[in-house]
Write a protein that holds these residues in place. Structure first.
Motif, short mmCIF file in Angstrom:
data_model
loop_
_atom_site.label_atom_id
_atom_site.label_comp_id
_atom_site.label_asym_id
_atom_site.label_seq_id
_atom_site.Cartn_x
_atom_site.Cartn_y
_atom_site.Cartn_z
N GLY A 1 63.20 55.84 70.57
CA GLY A 1 63.32 56.57 69.32
C GLY A 1 64.30 55.89 68.38
N GLY A 2 65.43 55.44 68.94
CA GLY A 2 66.41 54.75 68.11
C GLY A 2 65.85 53.49 67.50
N MET B 1 71.05 63.73 70.49
CA MET B 1 71.38 63.92 71.90
C MET B 1 72.17 65.22 72.09
N LEU B 2 73.13 65.42 71.22
CA LEU B 2 73.96 66.62 71.29
C LEU B 2 73.12 67.88 71.14
N VAL B 3 72.32 67.89 70.09
CA VAL B 3 71.49 69.08 69.82
C VAL B 3 70.52 69.33 70.98
N ALA B 4 69.93 68.25 71.47
CA ALA B 4 68.96 68.41 72.56
C ALA B 4 69.63 68.98 73.80
N LEU B 5 70.82 68.50 74.10
CA LEU B 5 71.52 69.00 75.28
C LEU B 5 71.89 70.47 75.12
N VAL B 6 72.33 70.83 73.92
CA VAL B 6 72.69 72.23 73.71
C VAL B 6 71.46 73.12 73.78
N MET B 7 70.40 72.66 73.19
CA MET B 7 69.21 73.49 73.12
C MET B 7 68.46 73.53 74.42
N VAL C 1 65.24 64.70 68.15
CA VAL C 1 65.44 65.85 69.03
C VAL C 1 64.12 66.26 69.67
N LEU C 2 63.06 66.32 68.87
CA LEU C 2 61.76 66.70 69.41
C LEU C 2 61.31 65.70 70.46
N LEU C 3 61.58 64.42 70.22
CA LEU C 3 61.24 63.36 71.17
C LEU C 3 61.97 63.57 72.49
N LEU C 4 63.28 63.88 72.38
CA LEU C 4 64.08 64.08 73.58
C LEU C 4 63.64 65.33 74.34
N LEU C 5 63.40 66.40 73.59
CA LEU C 5 62.98 67.63 74.25
C LEU C 5 61.68 67.45 75.00
N ALA C 6 60.82 66.60 74.46
CA ALA C 6 59.55 66.33 75.16
C ALA C 6 59.81 65.71 76.51
N LEU D 1 74.20 57.44 64.30
CA LEU D 1 74.55 58.84 64.02
C LEU D 1 73.42 59.78 64.41
N SER D 2 72.19 59.44 64.01
CA SER D 2 71.11 60.37 64.31
C SER D 2 70.84 60.43 65.81
N CYS D 3 71.00 59.31 66.52
CA CYS D 3 70.82 59.34 67.98
C CYS D 3 71.87 60.23 68.63
#
Lengths: 255, 361, 279
Positions: C206-207, C87-93, C162-167, C81-83
């Motif tokens: 991260g997962g 992913m969703l939030v990171a893509l939107v942001m 999210v912070l990990l993905l944005l990086a 769920l958190s992954c």
């Protein structure tokens, strides 16, 4: 920065999701009587606060604080040279070091605490501040090293060379060049380290014996007396709020 | 304080384990300005760092005046460095940055302030004392670095590509400033640059470093017009090399006799592109392959059968590609390379020569 | 002369190792000691002979099996769920919105236990959400599926992911996306061929990190989880509160298993991250 509508909605949702629970804690802590199904408390008062600070809570607060400060200080002293060496990429096989740093971060603190108890019992370290510090160190030291190592690298090395070429002796160089250059990251590492120790539950429970630590003291109240739990939770939250305030101010002030 | 001479005595430096400088020697006379030039990777910056004490010596010695610097740490050498990047401390003001060497030496606050301001005036940053170092342009930051180096009142000044990060207009200003300050103080100075024109303008003498050794060291004119080897010639833009046997003062170039200086025998001759001329009456004929306008001149690449020559001619009346022209190689402009290593004849020779071994002049 | 340079390099390497030794040495001692201690306690009960009794007890205990199942269930659910959410939030942001990024760093300093406490106040029967909505459709506190526990972990770990993905989605990625767009790639194609390969590894690493962490869930289920089945750490705690002699051994064995599982995941994560960075 151009923000689309979706991003603004998302921002709003996030702000609500993060701020609202905090608000509930505040309200609950000061609600002497709050019977369902009322949305607001019937009685406001300081009962929660008073009860919270009688008993072990005050001692738990100071013990947790002491342990967190000592653990962070030790972690910084031990971790600084390691962070330096890793950040400047001076190790031939850094992967081993990173593995050694990653493992303690992910293993449950209750497990490490319980494992250490076996030796602490023989060494008389159970139910002592030193024992708790050592148990916390397992989680805090890796965090501190990983955060701090990002401060070191070619930029800092270049400035230190400049310092040497400008006539600075080693101690002068450390005080006037190195320390100011890594100060922000050092502060972040110290703060994160402090929070890790402050939030510890499992290792404090395993090694602490009877010595009261704030999170351990707080947990039973969640079922028995939610108002006291909320009051203690606010106390527990205090350093995190301080962190948010400091980072917000640091982010806004010019470099 | 009288100026000191710098003596670099057969040093070997291996920063990454493998030797970059091998037995390199160089003498910089007291109070003079020498430019160190060479291609990237040749070891110029390594040499500077070794003199500053930032890179350890595997062998040899560095002497400033009578004093050996071999085991002296960088902060006690009396050597100041202006690096390629300004390396200013972000948390200090301009003035505090400049005063850093004074702070190291233990000077009091007011003394530091007045001296720093004097240096800032000297480099033309009079009102900048209280400013933060970040807001400054690249050129301004370099001048702060220069002021800082002067504040150290050094016996030796080292500059590592000080003009490299600046745009051409700023470069001229900073170059003049460096020359002026050096002359006023009679400060022994070593400047590193990869640009041969800059080396000529910055240095009273120029030393060429190739593959960890000094290949030629002398006044700029000497390196430009009388290179000791083909490698030196190539670095200083002498593209045209003629090889063959000289008989009766004449060299046969693709069937045409060209008058050359010097005795008979095997010889290699070089002539700068600026000195070769287009002359329709000349005996040596060539076809223009390329004619490129380069602002101050037109660069011609011409083929004389299989011999490629390069000429720089004034833009007015420069021939276009495809034309057949006559090439005049004035005898007094031809330079005879001293006998030594193998030499590539064509101006566009790709293979680098050994170009090593010559002791410093 | 060549040897001089090589010798100096060796000396430098030695000095670097010496500098890192205090931190790494202390960690090895403490962490290794903890694992060794847990192993010892599980095999040697108080002042007795080495025995496999504790391990045998675990093997035959249906409560332990339930605990394993429950822990794995909560871990898997929380991680997936958190992954997905991250992913969703990171893509939107994407790379924009400094404000949202700052907001996301807010939960980082908040302890898990605190989130659990707040969650209980909100989501328990009689809690604020119950009152505000006139009754929650799901039981989220002390429910058999441990949904409350999952919720707390998703709340805390999603911002971290999210912070990990944005990086991983920085300027370089934006430049590559532009290049793809200019060559005719559609939004969906860019997502598949440019964005996904860039975020794939950080997401997986991260997962794994989240999974390793949730595996040891302790204070969160103590606060908001069901009394039965317990997570592995809770099971260990309960063991110590029961039979004094045998309990320590059983608890140690359980915790050792959890620690080993988390360690293996940690090694996997570091391996993957190292490979992605070019080994």
């Amino acid at each position: 920065m151009v923000e689309t509508r979706v991003q603004r909605v998302l921002g709003g949702l996030l702000a609500t999701a993060f701020a609202l629970p905090l608000l509930v804690l505040v309200v609950r802590a000061f609600a002497d009587r709050w019977r369902a199904p009322a949305l607001l408390p019937q009685d406001w008062g300081m009962r929660g606060i008073e009860l919270a600070f009688s008993g072990q809570a005050a001692e738990a607060f100071w013990t947790s604080l002491l342990v967190a400060v000592v653990t962070t200080a030790v972690a910084l002293v031990l971790g600084w040279p390691a962070a330096r060496v890793l950040g400047e990429r001076r190790l031939k096989r850094p992967a081993i070091a990173f593995l050694l740093l990653a493992m303690p971060l992910l293993v449950p603190p209750y497990a490490t605490g319980a494992g250490l108890t076996e030796w602490f019992l023989r060494l008389g370290l159970v139910d002592t501040v030193s024992g708790i510090v050592l148990a916390h160190l397992v989680g805090v030291l890796p965090y501190v090293v990983v955060v701090l190592l990002s401060a070191f690298g070619p930029e800092v090395t270049a400035l230190e060379e400049m310092g040497r070429a400008s006539g600075l002796a080693p101690l002068q160089r450390w005080r006037w060049v190195t320390l100011p250059a890594v100060a922000p990251t050092l502060a972040a590492a110290a703060f994160l380290g402090f929070l890790v120790s402050w939030s510890q539950y499992g290792s404090s429970l395993a090694v602490g014996g009877g010595r009261p630590m704030l999170p351990v003291v707080m947990l039973p109240f969640v079922r028995s007396d939610p108002q006291v739990a909320a009051a203690l939770a606010l106390l527990f939250l205090a350093p995190a709020i301080a962190a948010l305030a400091l980072t917000a101010r640091a982010a806004r002030s010019p470099l | 304080m009288s100026p000191l001479a710098l003596e670099i005595d057969a040093i070997t430096v291996s920063p990454g384990g493998a030797p970059v400088l091998r037995g390199l020697s160089l003498h910089v006379a007291a109070g003079t300005r020498t430019a160190l030039v060479g291609p990237s990777g040749a070891g110029k910056t390594t040499l500077l760092r070794a003199v500053a004490g930032l890179a350890p010596l595997d062998d040899g010695d560095v002497r400033l005046g009578e004093r050996s610097l071999r085991n002296v740490p960088p902060h006690r050498r009396g050597v100041a460095v202006v690096f390629q990047e300004p390396r200013l401390l972000a948390h200090l003001s301009v003035e505090e940055n400049v005063a850093l060497p004074l702070r190291a030496a233990g000077f009091g606050g007011s003394e530091r302030r007045s001296r720093a301001r004097e240096r800032l005036d000297e480099v033309g940053l009079g009102g900048f004392a209280a400013r933060r170092s970040q807001g400054l342009s690249g050129g301004e930051q370099q001048r702060v670095a220069l002021a800082r180096a002067l504040c150290a009142d050094p016996d030796l000044l080292l500059l590592d590509e000080p003009l490299a990060a600046l745009d051409p207009n700023r470069r001229e200003d900073l170059r003049r400033l460096i020359v002026r300050l050096q002359r006023e103080r009679g400060l022994t100075t070593l400047v590193v640059t990869h640009d041969r024109a800059e080396a000529a303008e910055l240095g009273e003498r120029v030393a060429l470093v190739l593959e960890g050794r000094i290949v030629q060291h002398g006044p700029p004119k000497e390196l430009f017009e009388r290179p000791v080897s083909a490698a030196v010639a190539r670095f200083f833009g002498v593209a045209n090399l003629l090889r063959g046997e000289v008989r009766d003062g004449l060299l046969e170039v693709r069937g045409t006799a060209v008058a050359v200086p010097g005795p008979d025998g095997d010889a290699t001759l070089a002539i700068r592109p600026e000195h070769a001329r287009v002359d329709d009456d000349a005996a040596l004929r060539a076809v223009v392959r390329e004619s490129v306008y380069a602002g101050t001149h037109v660069k011609l690449v011409v083929d004389c059968h299989d011999l490629r020559l390069e000429l720089h001619v004034p833009p007015a009346g420069a021939p276009a590609a495809g034309r057949e022209i006559g090439v005049d190689l004035p005898r007094e402009r031809l330079w005879r390379l001293p006998e030594d290593d193998e030499i590539a004849v064509s101006a566009a020779a790709a293979a680098p020569s050994r170009g090593a071994g010559r002791p410093s002049a | 002369m060549e040897a001089r340079g090589a010798a100096r390099l060796r000396a430098e390497r030695r000095r670097a190792l010496l500098a890192a030794a205090p931190a790494l040495g202390v960690l090895t001692l403490l962490f290794g000691g903890a694992l060794a201690g847990a192993a010892r306690t599980s095999l040697v009960p108080l002042g007795g002979e080495p025995t496999l009794d504790a391990w045998r007890a675990l093997y035959g205990d249906p409560a332990f099996a339930d605990s394993v199942r429950f822990t794995l269930q909560v871990t898997l659910l929380s991680t997936l769920l958190s992954c997905a959410l991250a992913m969703l939030v990171a893509l939107v942001m994407r790379r924009r919105s400094v404000v949202v990024r700052a907001l996301l760093s807010m939960p980082v300093p908040v302890p898990h236990l605190l989130v659990a406490v707040a969650a209980v106040l909100w989501l328990a029967p009689g809690g604020l959400a119950d009152r505000a909505l006139g009754g929650l459709p799901l039981t989220l506190v002390r429910d058999d599926l441990g949904l409350g526990v999952v919720l707390v972990y998703v709340y805390k770990e999603t911002p971290f992911l999210v912070l990990l993905l944005l990086a991983a989605m920085g300027e370089a990625l934006a430049a590559r996306e532009e290049a793809a767009a200019v060559h005719g790639a559609s939004q969906w194609q860019r997502l598949r061929w440019v964005v996904w390969p860039a975020v794939r590894t950080p997401l997986v690493v991260g997962g794994i990190v989240v999974a390793a962490f949730v595996l040891g869930a302790f204070e969160v289920p103590l606060t908001i989880g069901p009394s039965y089945p317990p997570t592995l750490s809770e099971f260990a705690l309960q063991a110590t509160q029961g039979d004094l002699l045998a309990g320590e051994g059983v608890a140690a064995a359980t915790l050792l298993l959890t620690a080993v599982a988390s360690t293996l995941l940690a090694i996997l994560a570091v391996r993957l991250a190292k490979d992605a960075a070019g080994g």
